[in-house]
Design a protein around this motif. Structure first.
Motif, mmCIF file in Angstrom:
data_model
loop_
_atom_site.group_PDB
_atom_site.id
_atom_site.type_symbol
_atom_site.label_atom_id
_atom_site.label_comp_id
_atom_site.label_asym_id
_atom_site.label_seq_id
_atom_site.Cartn_x
_atom_site.Cartn_y
_atom_site.Cartn_z
ATOM 1 N N LYS A 26 -37.109 -47.831 -44.600
ATOM 2 C CA LYS A 26 -37.498 -47.082 -43.441
ATOM 3 C C LYS A 26 -37.779 -45.492 -43.739
ATOM 4 O O LYS A 26 -38.578 -44.814 -43.104
ATOM 5 C CB LYS A 26 -36.429 -46.931 -42.262
ATOM 6 N N ASN A 30 -31.168 -41.071 -45.664
ATOM 7 C CA ASN A 30 -30.065 -41.683 -45.291
ATOM 8 C C ASN A 30 -29.417 -42.673 -46.581
ATOM 9 O O ASN A 30 -29.982 -43.384 -47.236
ATOM 10 C CB ASN A 30 -29.971 -42.647 -44.073
ATOM 11 N N TYR A 32 -27.973 -45.204 -46.556
ATOM 12 C CA TYR A 32 -27.965 -46.606 -46.548
ATOM 13 C C TYR A 32 -29.008 -47.205 -47.455
ATOM 14 O O TYR A 32 -29.037 -48.158 -47.934
ATOM 15 C CB TYR A 32 -28.319 -46.912 -44.942
ATOM 16 N N GLU A 59 -37.368 -41.294 -41.052
ATOM 17 C CA GLU A 59 -37.165 -42.411 -40.658
ATOM 18 C C GLU A 59 -37.824 -42.432 -39.345
ATOM 19 O O GLU A 59 -38.252 -43.636 -38.743
ATOM 20 C CB GLU A 59 -35.865 -42.839 -40.314
ATOM 21 N N ASP A 108 -33.720 -55.939 -42.937
ATOM 22 C CA ASP A 108 -33.092 -54.974 -42.128
ATOM 23 C C ASP A 108 -33.588 -54.810 -40.441
ATOM 24 O O ASP A 108 -32.556 -54.747 -39.562
ATOM 25 C CB ASP A 108 -32.963 -53.477 -42.649
ATOM 26 N N SER A 156 -33.675 -52.899 -35.328
ATOM 27 C CA SER A 156 -32.031 -53.193 -35.778
ATOM 28 C C SER A 156 -31.212 -52.524 -34.881
ATOM 29 O O SER A 156 -30.321 -53.080 -34.197
ATOM 30 C CB SER A 156 -31.935 -52.891 -37.112
ATOM 31 N N ARG A 160 -28.214 -53.720 -31.804
ATOM 32 C CA ARG A 160 -26.979 -53.516 -31.668
ATOM 33 C C ARG A 160 -26.621 -52.927 -30.463
ATOM 34 O O ARG A 160 -25.635 -52.967 -29.717
ATOM 35 C CB ARG A 160 -26.850 -52.504 -32.810
ATOM 36 N N PRO A 213 -26.907 -41.976 -39.527
ATOM 37 C CA PRO A 213 -27.131 -40.577 -38.897
ATOM 38 C C PRO A 213 -26.749 -40.427 -37.794
ATOM 39 O O PRO A 213 -26.211 -39.347 -37.302
ATOM 40 C CB PRO A 213 -28.870 -40.467 -39.008
ATOM 41 N N ASP A 237 -22.112 -48.424 -40.299
ATOM 42 C CA ASP A 237 -22.601 -47.912 -41.387
ATOM 43 C C ASP A 237 -21.627 -47.111 -42.298
ATOM 44 O O ASP A 237 -20.713 -46.679 -41.686
ATOM 45 C CB ASP A 237 -23.834 -47.183 -41.602
ATOM 46 N N GLN A 257 -22.506 -53.044 -42.677
ATOM 47 C CA GLN A 257 -23.653 -54.279 -43.231
ATOM 48 C C GLN A 257 -23.382 -54.431 -44.668
ATOM 49 O O GLN A 257 -22.388 -53.873 -45.100
ATOM 50 C CB GLN A 257 -24.930 -53.645 -42.712
HETATM 51 C C1 BDR Z 1 -29.687 -47.110 -40.320
HETATM 52 O O1 BDR Z 1 -31.119 -47.623 -39.816
HETATM 53 C C2 BDR Z 1 -30.849 -49.313 -39.492
HETATM 54 O O2 BDR Z 1 -32.151 -49.878 -39.645
HETATM 55 C C3 BDR Z 1 -30.158 -49.765 -40.741
HETATM 56 O O3 BDR Z 1 -29.571 -51.003 -40.531
HETATM 57 C C4 BDR Z 1 -29.053 -48.452 -40.675
HETATM 58 O O4 BDR Z 1 -28.281 -48.885 -39.689
HETATM 59 C C5 BDR Z 1 -29.910 -46.434 -41.411
HETATM 60 O O5 BDR Z 1 -30.572 -45.007 -40.831
#
Ligand code: BDR
Length: 313
Positions: A26, A30, A32, A59, A108, A156, A160, A213, A237, A257
């Motif tokens: 993305k 970050n 991740y 992102e 993801d 994603s 959540r 973030p 995260d 994750q």
């Molecule tokens: C976050 O974006 C989500 O798509 C990922 O799983 C992660 O939690 C990272 O910026």
């Protein structure tokens, strides 16, 4: 979960013997994404293929990620793993990849396109539900709660957020006083959004943030406002900034994750599709809640601090 057999398509083995798999996160800011990259690289080295890692810096750069996909399609990569930053905006360029017989694995964060070879991700709705159960427990089943959302279009984190709201509603003593504000995909945007939220609600007992973030922006806003000890704080995260805050109890729980596994299994699924091997249509890479008290448990160490050494980091 049905098995989908894919005839060999798109990427024939290259004359130099190396298949090229584009892996498009993305964003690249970050932490991740470094873990997902490490997993992708591990699979590539094990399978003897080459991954081409490229994504937009931010992102929320929809046009930037669209261009990256278009460029890889023009290059004629053998396969593609994409983490779409917007579940709809990325459909047109990815559909073009499919039209050119380039197998596409979505990782993801889902994409509204049924041509994907596989979807390799966390069960994000369950992750949100786990966050709600943890926060309700931490609050003793009562209090005022705010949820700061991540970014519109992100499949994603939206899952959540919906999972969280559905589960938290089961706690009659808990009132969600705000759930419609978005942090934005970068920490600086998130901190500003969090400050605005804290200023709007002087009485908050619990907070949920659904992404790295967002959590870090809220953490900084809570620190600056001196309100850390007034709230129970559940996030999503791990990162070098969030884990110390979890250890100190500034954050009370993190839903973790497994991005390393996600990157690895996404590349494997893509190469399997190219080679005509069976591929699962959906692969769940797991989700775990870690409370401050759990932080030294052996089984969560690799989730709290992913091994990035394969990237030279
Ligand atoms: C976050 O974006 C989500 O798509 C990922 O799983 C992660 O939690 C990272 O910026």
């Amino acid at each position: 979960m049905g098995l989908a057999l894919f005839a060999s398509c798109g990427g024939e083995e290259k004359t130099d013997g190396m298949l090229e798999i584009a892996v498009i996160p993305k964003g690249t800011t970050n932490e991740y994404w470094k873990a997902l990259h490490a997993g992708a690289e591990a699979a590539a080295q094990d399978l003897g293929v080459k991954i081409l890692w490229k994504g937009p810096i931010k992102e929320d750069d929809r046009e930037g990620q669209q261009r990256v996909v278009e460029d890889f399609v023009s290059r004629g990569v053998d396969g593609m793993v994409i983490v779409p930053l917007d579940r709809q905006a990325l459909v047109p360029p990815v559909k073009e990849a499919g039209a050119r017989n380039i197998p596409v694995v979505v990782a993801d964060s889902d994409l509204d396109w049924d041509g994907k070879v596989s979807y390799v991700a966390t069960d994000n709705r369950r992750g949100g539900e786990l966050a709600a159960a943890a926060l309700a427990e931490l609050l003793g089943g009562k209090g005022k709660v705010v949820m700061l959302r991540h970014m519109e279009g992100s499949a994603s984190t939206s899952a959540r957020e919906e999972g969280f709201l559905k589960k938290i509603a089961e706690s009659a003593g808990i009132e969600v006083i705000s759930s419609n504000q978005y942090a934005g995909s970068q920490f600086s945007d998130a901190q500003q959004s969090a400050e605005n939220l804290l200023n709007s609600f002087p009485k908050i007992d619990g907070i949920f943030c659904p992404s790295e973030p967002c959590v870090y922006g809220m953490l900084r806003a809570l620190q600056d406002s001196g309100r850390l000890d007034q709230v129970k704080f559940v996030g999503f995260d791990a990162s070098e900034k969030l884990v110390p805050a979890l250890r100190k109890g500034e954050i009370d729980a993190l839903v973790l994750q497994n991005p390393v596994r996600m990157g690895e299994l996404a590349v494997r699924a893509c190469v399997d599709a190219i080679r005509g091997n069976p591929v699962e249509k959906q692969i769940d890479t797991g989700v775990t809640v870690v409370l401050t008290a759990d932080i030294d448990k052996p089984e969560v160490q690799s989730l709290l601090k992913p091994d990035l050494s394969i990237l030279g980091q």
